[in-house]
Motif scaffolding. Sequence first.
Motif, PDB file in Angstrom:
ATOM      1  N   TYR A 166       0.845  -1.201   0.000  1.00 18.49           N
ATOM      2  CA  TYR A 166       0.000   0.000   0.000  1.00 18.49           C
ATOM      3  C   TYR A 166       0.880   1.250   0.000  1.00 18.49           C
ATOM      4  O   TYR A 166       1.767   1.389   0.843  1.00 18.49           O
ATOM      5  CB  TYR A 166      -0.913  -0.020   1.225  1.00 18.49           C
ATOM      6  CG  TYR A 166      -1.679   1.249   1.462  1.00 18.49           C
ATOM      7  CD1 TYR A 166      -2.433   1.828   0.457  1.00 18.49           C
ATOM      8  CD2 TYR A 166      -1.657   1.872   2.708  1.00 18.49           C
ATOM      9  CE1 TYR A 166      -3.154   2.995   0.675  1.00 18.49           C
ATOM     10  CE2 TYR A 166      -2.379   3.028   2.948  1.00 18.49           C
ATOM     11  CZ  TYR A 166      -3.125   3.597   1.924  1.00 18.49           C
ATOM     12  OH  TYR A 166      -3.829   4.744   2.148  1.00 18.49           O
ATOM     13  N   GLU A 176      -2.715  -6.598   1.721  1.00 18.22           N
ATOM     14  CA  GLU A 176      -2.289  -5.502   0.867  1.00 18.22           C
ATOM     15  C   GLU A 176      -2.060  -6.024  -0.548  1.00 18.22           C
ATOM     16  O   GLU A 176      -1.748  -7.210  -0.750  1.00 18.22           O
ATOM     17  CB  GLU A 176      -1.023  -4.836   1.401  1.00 18.22           C
ATOM     18  CG  GLU A 176      -1.199  -4.189   2.764  1.00 18.22           C
ATOM     19  CD  GLU A 176      -0.079  -3.222   3.118  1.00 18.22           C
ATOM     20  OE1 GLU A 176       0.815  -2.987   2.266  1.00 18.22           O
ATOM     21  OE2 GLU A 176      -0.099  -2.704   4.244  1.00 18.22           O
ATOM     22  N   GLU A 221      -0.989  -4.621  -4.888  1.00 20.78           N
ATOM     23  CA  GLU A 221      -0.647  -3.558  -5.831  1.00 20.78           C
ATOM     24  C   GLU A 221      -0.671  -4.114  -7.251  1.00 20.78           C
ATOM     25  O   GLU A 221      -0.164  -5.204  -7.523  1.00 20.78           O
ATOM     26  CB  GLU A 221       0.724  -2.948  -5.547  1.00 20.78           C
ATOM     27  CG  GLU A 221       1.043  -1.797  -6.512  1.00 20.78           C
ATOM     28  CD  GLU A 221       2.258  -0.987  -6.102  1.00 20.78           C
ATOM     29  OE1 GLU A 221       2.072   0.177  -5.680  1.00 20.78           O
ATOM     30  OE2 GLU A 221       3.381  -1.513  -6.211  1.00 20.78           O
ATOM     31  N   ASN A 231      -2.918   0.552  -5.569  1.00 19.20           N
ATOM     32  CA  ASN A 231      -2.565  -0.323  -4.454  1.00 19.20           C
ATOM     33  C   ASN A 231      -3.557  -0.116  -3.310  1.00 19.20           C
ATOM     34  O   ASN A 231      -4.294   0.879  -3.290  1.00 19.20           O
ATOM     35  CB  ASN A 231      -1.123  -0.086  -3.988  1.00 19.20           C
ATOM     36  CG  ASN A 231      -0.792   1.387  -3.800  1.00 19.20           C
ATOM     37  OD1 ASN A 231      -1.490   2.098  -3.080  1.00 19.20           O
ATOM     38  ND2 ASN A 231       0.262   1.862  -4.463  1.00 19.20           N
ATOM     39  N   GLY A 232      -3.592  -1.064  -2.381  1.00 16.00           N
ATOM     40  CA  GLY A 232      -4.556  -0.935  -1.303  1.00 16.00           C
ATOM     41  C   GLY A 232      -4.240  -1.819  -0.119  1.00 16.00           C
ATOM     42  O   GLY A 232      -3.340  -2.663  -0.170  1.00 16.00           O
ATOM     43  N   ARG A 233      -4.988  -1.630   0.960  1.00 20.54           N
ATOM     44  CA  ARG A 233      -4.839  -2.445   2.165  1.00 20.54           C
ATOM     45  C   ARG A 233      -6.174  -2.539   2.880  1.00 20.54           C
ATOM     46  O   ARG A 233      -7.043  -1.655   2.737  1.00 20.54           O
ATOM     47  CB  ARG A 233      -3.783  -1.870   3.107  1.00 20.54           C
ATOM     48  CG  ARG A 233      -4.181  -0.600   3.822  1.00 20.54           C
ATOM     49  CD  ARG A 233      -3.089  -0.123   4.778  1.00 20.54           C
ATOM     50  NE  ARG A 233      -2.875  -1.048   5.861  1.00 20.54           N
ATOM     51  CZ  ARG A 233      -3.363  -0.889   7.089  1.00 20.54           C
ATOM     52  NH1 ARG A 233      -4.113   0.161   7.372  1.00 20.54           N
ATOM     53  NH2 ARG A 233      -3.120  -1.768   8.030  1.00 20.54           N
ATOM     54  N   SER A 266      -8.977   0.698   5.947  1.00 24.47           N
ATOM     55  CA  SER A 266      -8.789   0.431   4.528  1.00 24.47           C
ATOM     56  C   SER A 266      -8.154   1.643   3.863  1.00 24.47           C
ATOM     57  O   SER A 266      -8.273   2.774   4.345  1.00 24.47           O
ATOM     58  CB  SER A 266     -10.126   0.112   3.847  1.00 24.47           C
ATOM     59  OG  SER A 266     -11.013   1.215   3.942  1.00 24.47           O
ATOM     60  N   VAL A 304      -6.634   3.072  -0.287  1.00 26.34           N
ATOM     61  CA  VAL A 304      -6.314   2.844  -1.689  1.00 26.34           C
ATOM     62  C   VAL A 304      -5.373   3.950  -2.159  1.00 26.34           C
ATOM     63  O   VAL A 304      -5.562   5.129  -1.835  1.00 26.34           O
ATOM     64  CB  VAL A 304      -7.589   2.797  -2.566  1.00 26.34           C
ATOM     65  CG1 VAL A 304      -8.371   4.098  -2.470  1.00 26.34           C
ATOM     66  CG2 VAL A 304      -7.235   2.489  -4.021  1.00 26.34           C
ATOM     67  N   PHE A 330      -4.110   9.216  -2.528  1.00 24.32           N
ATOM     68  CA  PHE A 330      -4.582   8.125  -1.676  1.00 24.32           C
ATOM     69  C   PHE A 330      -5.850   8.560  -0.962  1.00 24.32           C
ATOM     70  O   PHE A 330      -6.127   9.763  -0.806  1.00 24.32           O
ATOM     71  CB  PHE A 330      -3.523   7.718  -0.648  1.00 24.32           C
ATOM     72  CG  PHE A 330      -3.428   8.655   0.537  1.00 24.32           C
ATOM     73  CD1 PHE A 330      -4.109   8.380   1.719  1.00 24.32           C
ATOM     74  CD2 PHE A 330      -2.680   9.818   0.468  1.00 24.32           C
ATOM     75  CE1 PHE A 330      -4.040   9.239   2.807  1.00 24.32           C
ATOM     76  CE2 PHE A 330      -2.599  10.683   1.549  1.00 24.32           C
ATOM     77  CZ  PHE A 330      -3.279  10.394   2.729  1.00 24.32           C
ATOM     78  N   SER A 346      -8.150   6.948   2.540  1.00 25.54           N
ATOM     79  CA  SER A 346      -8.152   5.888   3.549  1.00 25.54           C
ATOM     80  C   SER A 346      -9.190   6.156   4.620  1.00 25.54           C
ATOM     81  O   SER A 346      -9.647   7.286   4.816  1.00 25.54           O
ATOM     82  CB  SER A 346      -6.764   5.752   4.187  1.00 25.54           C
ATOM     83  OG  SER A 346      -6.422   6.917   4.926  1.00 25.54           O
TER      84      SER A 346
END
Length: 365
Positions: free
Chosen positions: A132, A209, A211, A228-230, A244, A246, A264, A266
């Motif tokens: 992320y 996570e 990407e 990408n993200g988590r 969360s 992105v 980003f 979040s």
Amino acid sequence: MSITFRKSGIAVALSAALVASGGANAAVEVYNQDGTSFSVDGYFNAFYVNRSDELADTRDSRIKMGFLPNTIGFNFSKDMGDLTLGGRSSFWTTINDSLDSPTATAIDVRQFYATVDGDFGQLLIGKDFGLYARNNIFLDEILMGFGSPGAAGGVSFGNIRTGYPYPTPSAQMTYRAPAMGGLNVAVGLLDPADTATGAGDENSAPRLESEVSYAMDLEGVSLTGWVNGRYQSAENGATEVDTSGVGYGVKASLAGLSLAASGFSSSGDNPVLITNAATTEDDADGFLVQGSYTFGANRLVLSYGETDAEVLDLETENTTVGFFHDVNSNFKLVAEYNMYESQVRSSGAASEEFDTVALGAIVTF
């Protein structure tokens, strides 16, 4: 680098930054025989920093390192037929503690992992940077510069908290699919952050996570895009915190001109760095826009970023003008002017305002 496994972390970061400036980065190969190789890479830097605190009306001069700490890394690779086994350990050290702890320089290990490569792709096990916000920071045009101020006596923050969060190095098991043309996909299980602290706190699943990035050449224009993200969930009795985020971005280069935009968004995430600390599901978002022009051995950079964080009750912005000159492929000079502002989000009151001049030198091998 001479190793056969996919580069990660600082190797990717330095390669991207050096390619952007027209330089090259290659590890020193110590051994390469019978399918086994071992190499070493290093990054050394120091900056003269003159900073004006506009709110306190004070000025401070220091000799500090830049956004990237001084680093030495060791790379291993062994051909085992259908599989290639690899590994990397890197040690990051500060020079900013000169008078705070005169003979006890801090050293931290941000990478210590093994890799297994095959037709299936790659499996990474150990400690490495997260996925992320990974490309958000590694493709930052001022990665090898100084950037916004950080904690007193510590590293500078570059554009962390003014455009992207830090992809905190974490214990992980990450899978990278085989490269499909310009498409690269990575998915990882990472050690979860304890965001619902206290007696009875529970993290029933790891942090997830991922990407996805894609690079292509379109009629002479080099394009790179990424997402990408988590996600994770933590509990403490009746309290549940779902976090969360992105990250995303695109970068285009034509001849010596490069333009980039990233951002980003979040919820429940600390927009500076992920740590074991209680948080709420409040939101944060930010963006970073940059342009650079390379002419000969020189690169001129203009950068602007913002972060708006309900979760930390802050709003920040950072403007940087940087000039990078390659004396040769392993020696770089940097001149940078940075303007950073922060205010309390809920009240609008100014909390920090710094103008910084940074003049630095960088040696890589």
